[in-house]
Design a protein around this motif. Sequence first.
Motif, PDB file in Angstrom:
ATOM      1  N   GLY A  16     -30.800  50.273   7.226  1.00  0.00           N
ATOM      2  CA  GLY A  16     -30.745  51.674   7.632  1.00  0.00           C
ATOM      3  C   GLY A  16     -30.004  52.568   6.647  1.00  0.00           C
ATOM      4  N   LYS A  17     -29.902  52.121   5.396  1.00  0.00           N
ATOM      5  CA  LYS A  17     -29.136  52.884   4.401  1.00  0.00           C
ATOM      6  C   LYS A  17     -29.650  54.314   4.257  1.00  0.00           C
ATOM      7  CE  LYS A  17     -29.950  49.746   1.291  1.00  0.00           C
ATOM      8  NZ  LYS A  17     -30.638  48.716   2.066  1.00  0.00           N
ATOM      9  N   SER A  18     -30.957  54.498   4.250  1.00  0.00           N
ATOM     10  CA  SER A  18     -31.520  55.839   4.065  1.00  0.00           C
ATOM     11  C   SER A  18     -31.283  56.725   5.286  1.00  0.00           C
ATOM     12  CB  SER A  18     -33.013  55.758   3.752  1.00  0.00           C
ATOM     13  OG  SER A  18     -33.214  55.098   2.521  1.00  0.00           O
ATOM     14  N   SER A  19     -31.622  56.248   6.463  1.00  0.00           N
ATOM     15  CA  SER A  19     -31.468  57.089   7.655  1.00  0.00           C
ATOM     16  C   SER A  19     -29.993  57.323   7.984  1.00  0.00           C
ATOM     17  CB  SER A  19     -32.203  56.483   8.856  1.00  0.00           C
ATOM     18  OG  SER A  19     -31.732  55.190   9.132  1.00  0.00           O
ATOM     19  N   ILE A  20     -29.173  56.309   7.851  1.00  0.00           N
ATOM     20  CA  ILE A  20     -27.742  56.458   8.125  1.00  0.00           C
ATOM     21  C   ILE A  20     -27.103  57.324   7.038  1.00  0.00           C
ATOM     22  CG2 ILE A  20     -25.538  55.232   8.307  1.00  0.00           C
ATOM     23  CD1 ILE A  20     -27.203  52.870   9.536  1.00  0.00           C
ATOM     24  N   ALA A  23     -27.641  60.914   7.675  1.00  0.00           N
ATOM     25  CA  ALA A  23     -26.797  61.362   8.789  1.00  0.00           C
ATOM     26  C   ALA A  23     -25.330  61.483   8.363  1.00  0.00           C
ATOM     27  CB  ALA A  23     -26.942  60.401   9.979  1.00  0.00           C
ATOM     28  N   SER A 156     -28.056  54.541  16.968  1.00  0.00           N
ATOM     29  CA  SER A 156     -28.923  55.543  16.343  1.00  0.00           C
ATOM     30  C   SER A 156     -28.331  55.837  14.965  1.00  0.00           C
ATOM     31  CB  SER A 156     -28.941  56.820  17.180  1.00  0.00           C
ATOM     32  OG  SER A 156     -27.674  57.460  17.102  1.00  0.00           O
ATOM     33  N   PRO A 157     -29.106  56.447  14.062  1.00  0.00           N
ATOM     34  CA  PRO A 157     -28.527  56.822  12.772  1.00  0.00           C
ATOM     35  C   PRO A 157     -27.276  57.697  12.930  1.00  0.00           C
ATOM     36  CG  PRO A 157     -30.903  56.931  12.626  1.00  0.00           C
ATOM     37  CD  PRO A 157     -30.567  56.676  14.081  1.00  0.00           C
ATOM     38  N   ALA A 161     -23.686  56.670  11.638  1.00  0.00           N
ATOM     39  CA  ALA A 161     -23.005  57.577  10.704  1.00  0.00           C
ATOM     40  C   ALA A 161     -21.586  57.865  11.176  1.00  0.00           C
ATOM     41  CB  ALA A 161     -23.797  58.877  10.559  1.00  0.00           C
TER      42      ALA A 161
END
Length: 175
Positions: A16-20, A23, A156-157, A161
């Motif tokens: 989830g590096k991109s979505s997190i 955020a 969730s992202p 975050a």
Amino acid sequence: MDQMRSIFLVGFMGAGKSSIGAAVADRLGSRFVDLDQEISRRLGAPIANVFADRGEATFRAAESDELARVAGLADVVVATGGGAFCEPANRELIHGSGGISVFLDLPWAMLLQRLASDNSDRPMYDDSDQARRLFEERLPEYRRATVRVQLDGSESPAEAAERVVDALQEAPCAT
């Protein structure tokens, strides 16, 4: 955090590096950079095509070049590719620039579930056995990150975050 230093999210594909990262950047009012997107733009092709047509060595060279470019930026959150942090020179670039590396640590079962449902653009994913070997090979490198954020994958992202930002506030200075 006193001053805004660059933050580099590291971890295995599917973490989830991109979505997190997007955020985290939003929460901190920072610029977000997805290293794979930058490489794709620079090379004029999707990452999977770069691997297939030009090979992993070309991709890794472009990855290191792009990382060097963004490592010089301040107040940026960077989502790295799954293998970027495993290269010692890349870790040195990140930490040498004063950046903070954050390992998004998810259990293998959650990563596998995510990979099984979406592996179309992942050139390093052949099958679950190969991915597990790669994960185990990379794990000691990810553990070299300045900060480790343990996630279970249900977040969730935005929730993840929040965990990242909290961990950064408690983190020692990058070494």
